[in-house]
Design a protein around this motif. Structure first.
Motif, mmCIF file in Angstrom:
data_model
loop_
_atom_site.group_PDB
_atom_site.id
_atom_site.type_symbol
_atom_site.label_atom_id
_atom_site.label_comp_id
_atom_site.label_asym_id
_atom_site.label_seq_id
_atom_site.Cartn_x
_atom_site.Cartn_y
_atom_site.Cartn_z
ATOM 1 N N LEU A 1 43.298 47.642 67.066
ATOM 2 C CA LEU A 1 44.717 47.811 67.417
ATOM 3 C C LEU A 1 45.607 46.906 66.568
ATOM 4 O O LEU A 1 46.691 47.317 66.135
ATOM 5 N N THR A 2 45.149 45.684 66.290
ATOM 6 C CA THR A 2 45.930 44.788 65.423
ATOM 7 C C THR A 2 46.035 45.391 64.025
ATOM 8 O O THR A 2 47.104 45.363 63.399
ATOM 9 N N LEU A 3 44.938 45.932 63.563
ATOM 10 C CA LEU A 3 44.944 46.554 62.231
ATOM 11 C C LEU A 3 45.961 47.698 62.183
ATOM 12 O O LEU A 3 46.747 47.804 61.238
ATOM 13 N N ILE A 4 45.962 48.543 63.216
ATOM 14 C CA ILE A 4 46.905 49.664 63.242
ATOM 15 C C ILE A 4 48.337 49.132 63.182
ATOM 16 O O ILE A 4 49.169 49.638 62.415
ATOM 17 N N ARG A 5 48.613 48.084 63.950
ATOM 18 C CA ARG A 5 50.002 47.590 64.053
ATOM 19 C C ARG A 5 50.455 46.843 62.811
ATOM 20 O O ARG A 5 51.655 46.787 62.539
ATOM 21 N N THR A 6 49.520 46.270 62.061
ATOM 22 C CA THR A 6 49.946 45.366 60.975
ATOM 23 C C THR A 6 49.606 45.845 59.570
ATOM 24 O O THR A 6 50.034 45.220 58.604
ATOM 25 N N CYS A 7 48.858 46.953 59.435
ATOM 26 C CA CYS A 7 48.328 47.268 58.098
ATOM 27 C C CYS A 7 49.342 47.935 57.173
ATOM 28 O O CYS A 7 49.110 48.047 55.977
ATOM 29 N N GLY A 8 50.463 48.405 57.723
ATOM 30 C CA GLY A 8 51.483 49.006 56.851
ATOM 31 C C GLY A 8 51.150 50.416 56.391
ATOM 32 O O GLY A 8 51.735 50.918 55.421
ATOM 33 N N ALA A 9 50.215 51.096 57.098
ATOM 34 C CA ALA A 9 49.856 52.470 56.695
ATOM 35 C C ALA A 9 50.988 53.448 57.009
ATOM 36 O O ALA A 9 51.785 53.230 57.919
ATOM 37 N N GLU A 10 51.040 54.540 56.236
ATOM 38 C CA GLU A 10 51.953 55.647 56.554
ATOM 39 C C GLU A 10 51.258 56.697 57.408
ATOM 40 O O GLU A 10 51.908 57.449 58.124
#
Ligand code: HSE
Length: 341
Positions: A83-92
């Motif tokens: 969940l942290t990765l989803i929120r912080t990774c900057g993906a489109e």
């Protein structure tokens, strides 16, 4: 296009292989330049790099078990939870390719909400969130100006949903009827050639068609999940598994298969969707039915329409590259839409 990939099993690795092997072609023909800014798995770790991860190096590391062997580079982060990765990774775009859970759709459903909240389009091969929560996801995506795409959930990369929702837009689809589970079609085909049920199921598992728990396949539930997805996509219907009549192939015996053959017919597990309901059940089909000649793990669907009559689409319904391609097709569709003036 900055992409976050959740799940690196058969399907996730299929997408990575395609991105590794077709990078030049995709760039030249479609101006498509994917950058995998993050990848998350349940048991093999997560990686994040704002400048992008190398698909070939990811596959090499995965072949050795987990991401430990992925080369250390400046800016590489290995410690995020999903969940942290989803929120912080900057993906489109978030690509969801974890195992299907048709009871709760979790944890994928939470990932989908988190990605939409973070302003990402979502692309799914995972059937759970679309079968159980399509309307809430589409509503949230609409509010965020984002897309929910899920070609890989029905017939892998064989474009059943794009055909129905895009190419056939303007036609009324009275009914969709198909062979939507490769495992059971493989088993029924092998039984017609004399193999026993258990051996045919073992082969389907070895070939990678079956779900992690194959009772979802043989009990008809995998096909039923696809019925829910088609009901939502074609008819905007919010149905639940309990609304469907579902019968699998577990009670079909070698004697049943032989009796059908003797009568010039064959058994197929048929999924059916109309604007008012859906079902999954084994049926004896005459050999004149286009679905009767679809053998092995191949899938097929017939759309009965007002303007075009019957249209039958036949193709792969599972598989590493075939489902990986569905994800690519959705990513390309998002790029086309995002580039529209
Ligand atoms: N287990 C599924 C099948 C995979 O056999 O068709 C694709 O959803």
């Amino acid at each position: 296009m900055k992409i976050l990939l959740i799940g690196a099993g058969t399907v996730g690795q299929g997408l990575l292989e395609i991105l590794r092997d077709k990078a030049a072609d995709l760039r030249e023909k479609y101006h498509f330049q994917p950058v995998i800014v993050g990848i998350a798995t349940r048991s093999r770790g997560t990686l994040h790099h704002p400048q992008g991860l190398d698909p070939a190096a990811l596959l090499t590391a995965l072949a050795q078990g987990d991401f430990t062997a992925y080369p250390e580079t400046s800016g590489l982060e290995r410690t995020h939870d999903v969940l942290t990765l989803i929120r912080t990774c900057g993906a489109e775009v978030m690509v969801e390719a974890t195992h299907t859970n048709l009871d709760t759709a979790q944890p994928a459903l939470d990932y989908c909400h988190a990605a939409l909240d973070a302003g990402q389009h979502i692309v799914l091969a995972n059937k759970g969130p679309i079968a159980l929560a399509y309307h809430e996801l589409r509503e949230k995506a609409g509010q965020m100006g984002k897309q929910v795409r899920f070609e890989g959930t029905v017939m892998a990369g064989t474009p059943s949903l794009m055909l129905a929702m895009e190419a056939l837009a303007g036609c009324t689809i009275h009914e969709a009827r198909g062979i939507l589970n490769g495992t059971t079609n493989y088993i029924l085909t092998q039984m017609a050639q004399g193999m026993d049920y258990a051996q045919a199921l073992a082969q389907a598992q070895a070939l990678g068609y079956a779900e992690a728990d194959p009772t979802a396949d043989v009990g008809g539930w995998d096909a039923a999940g696809k019925v829910l997805i088609l009901a939502a996509a074609l008819y905007n219907q919010k149905m639940r598994l309990s609304d469907l009549s579902v019968t699998g192939i577990t009670d079909i015996t070698a004697a049943d298969v032989a009796a059908a053959q003797a009568a010039g017919e064959c058994y197929k597990l048929i999924a059916k969707i109309t604007p008012t309901g859906g079902s999954v059940a084994p049926q004896r089909l005459p050999m004149t039915d286009p679905l009767a000649i679809v053998s092995g793990a191949t899938n097929a669907i017939t759309f009965n329409t007002d303007l075009m009559g019957d249209i039958t689409l036949v193709g792969a319904g599972a598989g590493r590259l075939q489902t990986g391609f569905a994800l690519l097709a959705d990513l390309l569709a998002i790029q086309r839409q995002d580039r529209k003036p």
